[in-house]
Design an enzyme around this catalytic site. Structure first.
Site, PDB file in Angstrom:
ATOM      1  N   GLU A   1      -6.879  -7.693  -0.414  1.00  0.00           N
ATOM      2  CA  GLU A   1      -7.533  -7.744   0.681  1.00  0.00           C
ATOM      3  C   GLU A   1      -8.700  -6.774   1.451  1.00  0.00           C
ATOM      4  OE1 GLU A   1      -5.052  -4.986   3.676  1.00  0.00           O
ATOM      5  OE2 GLU A   1      -3.254  -5.820   2.327  1.00  0.00           O
TER       6      GLU A   1
ATOM      7  N   GLU B   1       1.484  -1.450  -0.203  1.00  0.00           N
ATOM      8  CA  GLU B   1       0.254  -0.271   0.124  1.00  0.00           C
ATOM      9  C   GLU B   1       0.912   1.649  -0.867  1.00  0.00           C
ATOM     10  OE1 GLU B   1      -2.945  -0.503   3.005  1.00  0.00           O
ATOM     11  OE2 GLU B   1      -4.892  -1.563   2.184  1.00  0.00           O
TER      12      GLU B   1
HETATM   13  C1  GAL Z   1      -4.163  -2.454   5.357  1.00  0.00           C
HETATM   14  C2  GAL Z   1      -3.190  -3.033   5.129  1.00  0.00           C
HETATM   15  C3  GAL Z   1      -2.460  -4.118   6.235  1.00  0.00           C
HETATM   16  C4  GAL Z   1      -4.218  -3.747   6.708  1.00  0.00           C
HETATM   17  C5  GAL Z   1      -5.450  -3.682   6.640  1.00  0.00           C
HETATM   18  C6  GAL Z   1      -6.216  -3.162   7.959  1.00  0.00           C
HETATM   19  O1  GAL Z   1      -4.411  -0.555   4.814  1.00  0.00           O
HETATM   20  O2  GAL Z   1      -2.615  -3.044   3.753  1.00  0.00           O
HETATM   21  O3  GAL Z   1      -1.632  -4.877   6.606  1.00  0.00           O
HETATM   22  O4  GAL Z   1      -3.091  -3.126   8.556  1.00  0.00           O
HETATM   23  O5  GAL Z   1      -5.158  -2.368   6.110  1.00  0.00           O
HETATM   24  O6  GAL Z   1      -7.553  -2.746   7.490  1.00  0.00           O
END
Ligand code: GAL
Length: 689
Positions: free
Chosen positions: A309, A154
């Site tokens: 994610e 990110e």
């Molecule tokens: C994203 C990140 C992850 C985790 C996630 C939690 O921004 O890439 O490592 O922190 O959020 O929602």
């Protein structure tokens, strides 16, 4: 670097999540792998934030634990999305080089204690990132488990703008390259206003806190520069991975419609676009916003992408973190797949026991295999197998929306604007919401196209416009397309100098419109337009426009100081037409105008709209797969396309006029033979909105 993308292919839809085994003792790993298998997991992302556990002191490596984890996973047939582990620097590196810690606009250094504590322009950081990337590629680049490189993590999350002396030096180099000479910069920045002439490059700083509003072109250039600085960091890793592991596809995970980075340029370096999406379960309209995010993801490379994610239930970074009700994780996952994702992945596999994210839900909750999220994880894993046939298929949207980061930054960065209530992102979301309600999926496209695949191109805002963009839009209309331009477009050029003669500048001739004056409304005030007898409501923004004889006035202002003046226009342009919407209409108003646009383009629109109904078709060479999702808590009854079969197992009958009732968070994936136009899903008769 412009070579054909390498294909990411697990032979199945990707299913899994971030895995942080270094937060657990080794005996837990075996249980993890057993439960992953039970749930149908076929890929995990690691070791995203593990640099300090891999290089414990400068040059002192401990690869053993990662070797064992990767072997353990691979023995169970689980692939790895291998992070280069460069998302966060170790303490020993920061303490040796405190100058690489980022600085905020107030001139304060950020401390160690979180993640991503680095200045994107730091040469020391670049050197160490390159070293670590090389070490990771040399150690694991031949391991058969590695299906994908996960570069950094990110970019821009936490640190997307740095104001330190090193960033200032880099900013000056970037400006020198862009403008050639200090005179060129003075001309571009319009320095005669408020006495901002520069005599030498060294006099230029990052736009730190100043006594009053900062030069808007300086702000805009800093946005461009900051995106480029992180792009440079990304490119550094890409080049190393291309050299050492030319056959492994690579990605870096995006953050949906993230403001700070021009994702068109990042996507050019990737093989696979991946996204991290966290629609807020507390927001009933979140799935609509997600549909636009996913439209962007599938368009960035015009290829299938991957949801890398999402949360199984609640996140832990909002003020209040509402969980996902039973079934919602499934529909959220199916929505991403509907919009072209080649799987559904999560942050994270096992819920953390400690640290900043211990209250963030996971596929496997704190109660282990008894947790509700694990039950839903298993069920979803099993269901994904039934969706195998959709892999590789593509969404055939007929409507596209112009995503232009320059206009986005320009319309939002400066303090001295007609109104702070109009900006690119707000406009884009509102325009998309209305199109979504009418049942049309929306792709994303650059302002210069290509537009060939579309019947309608929406331009919610193009504050910064040039002749090349105008030419592309003119050519699209000439060839029969419908282009719809929103307010405050074509206002300035790339250096933020106003196009004299009135907005929309280079688009004036296409639209037959000249803006005499922007006409923002005071907060709390609303106005009305008259569209053929129907009253449409707008707020925040109107414009005093003059139109030429060929422009047809579709709606006029019917209140306030603009009463009686043209508001929405359309003008024939070649075989197509060009429309201008000068006000910030509410959703119902936009729906009314979009109905006219779609009708003229020969595209269907739903008679009755429901924001909870989401229907998107992915097409393979011979089959259309129409995902129909109910994002709401009330049942929805839809008309089933003739001859459809549901991959998720509902009996949808084979007769004409069949209907299907989807319960709360219900879903169907209807397969029909590929047709020239994809099935258009509407609510069935007999039900009111
Ligand atoms: C994203 C990140 C992850 C985790 C996630 C939690 O921004 O890439 O490592 O922190 O959020 O929602």
């Amino acid at each position: 670097m412009t070579d054909a993308p390498r294909t990411f292919d697990l032979g199945a839809l990707a299913y899994g999540g971030d895995y942080n085994p270094d937060q657990w003792s080794e005996d837990v790993w075996a249980e993890d792998v057993a439960l992953m298998r039970e749930a149908g997991v076929n890929i995990v992302s690691l070791p995203v934030f593990s640099w300090p556990q891999l290089e414990i002191a400068s040059g002192v490596y401990d690869w053993g634990w990662l070797d064992r984890v990767i072997d353990l996973l691979w023995d169970a047939g689980i692939h790895v999305d291998l992070a280069t582990a460069t998302a966060t620097p170790p303490a020993w590196l920061l303490r040796a080089h405190p100058e690489m810690m980022p600085m905020d606009a107030e001139g304060r250094r950020m401390e160690f204690g979180s993640r991503q504590t680095y200045c994107p322009s730091s040469p020391v950081w670049h050197e160490h990132v390159a070293r670590m990337t090389r070490a990771m590629a040399e150690r694991y680049g031949r391991h058969p488990a590695v299906a994908l490189w996960h570069v950094s993590n990110e970019y821009g999350d936490h640190t997307s703008r740095c104001y330190c002396p090193e960033s200032a030096r880099h900013f000056r180099r970037w400006l020198a390259e862009r403008y050639g000479s200090i005179d060129g910069l003075n001309e571009a920045w319009g320095v005669n206003v408020w006495g901002q002439r520069y005599g030498d490059w060294d006099q230029i700083e990052t736009p730190r806190r100043a006594p009053g509003p900062i030069n808007p072109t300086q702000l805009l250039d800093f946005e461009r520069f900051s995106s480029d600085a992180l792009l440079g960091l990304f490119r550094l890793e890409v080049e190393i991975l291309r050299e050492l592991t030319p056959d492994i596809p690579l990605t870096t995970n995006f953050m949906s419609m993230f403001h700070d980075l021009d994702y068109w340029r990042f996507a050019e370096l990737e093989d696979l676009v991946t996204d991290d999406a966290y629609p807020d379960p507390a927001d009933p309209l979140a799935p609509v916003g997600a549909a636009l995010n996913y439209g962007l993801m599938r368009s960035l490379k015009q290829r299938p992408w991957l949801l890398l994610e999402q949360s199984a239930s609640a996140v832990s970074w909002r003020d209040v973190n509402v969980p996902k009700a039973p079934g919602k994780m499934r529909t959220d996952s199916l929505q991403a797949i509907a919009h072209g994702s080649e799987g559904a992945m999560f942050f994270q596999w096992r819920q953390a026991r400690y640290g900043q994210e211990k209250f963030h839900s996971s596929m496997l909750g704190h109660r282990g295999r008894s947790s509700r999220t694990f039950a839903e994880t298993k069920a979803l894993g099993a269901e994904l197998a039934a969706l195998e046939p959709v892999r590789g298929s593509r969404v055939r949207a007929r409507v596209a929306m112009v995503f232009d980061w320059d206009s986005r930054w320009g319309s939002a960065a400066a303090e001295s604007m007609p109104s702070q209530r109009l900006n690119w992102a707000g406009q884009a979301r509102a325009w998309h919401r209305a199109m979504h309600a009418l049942g049309q999926p929306v792709d994303a496209v650059r302002a210069t196209g290509p537009f060939d695949d579309y019947d309608v191109v929406l331009v919610p805002n193009l504050y910064i416009a040039d002749a090349v963009q105008a030419q592309a839009l003119i050519a699209f209309a000439a060839a029969g397309g419908r282009v719809v331009i929103g307010p405050f477009s074509g206002v300035v050029d790339a250096t933020e100098k106003v196009h004299l003669g009135g907005a929309p500048g280079p688009l004036r001739d296409l639209l037959g419109v000249e803006v005499d004056e922007q006409w923002p409304l005071a907060d709390g005030e609303t106005g009305v337009l008259d569209l053929d007898g129907a009253a449409l409501t707008f707020a925040h923004w109107g414009e005093w426009i003059e139109v030429d004889a060929a422009a047809c006035v579709l709606a006029r202002y019917a209140s306030g100081d603009l009463n009686g003046r043209p508001a929405v226009t359309s003008r024939p342009a070649g075989a197509g037409s060009a429309w201008y919407v000068s006000a910030m209409l509410d959703d119902a108003g936009l729906v009314a105008v979009w109905r006219l646009v779609l009708a003229e383009a020969g595209l269907p629109a739903r008679d009755r709209t429901d924001v909870n109904l989401d229907a998107v078709t992915r097409s393979s060479a011979d089959t259309d797969y129409t995902f129909v999702l109910n994002h709401g808590r009330e049942p929805l009854t839809i008309a089933v396309p003739e001859g459809a079969r549901d991959l998720l197992g509902h009996d949808v009958g084979r007769t004409t006029n069949a209907t299907l009732t989807l319960p709360r968070f219900g879903a169907a994936v209807l397969a029909t033979p590929r047709a020239e136009t994809v099935p258009f899903i509407t609510l069935a008769d007999g039900r009111t909105d």
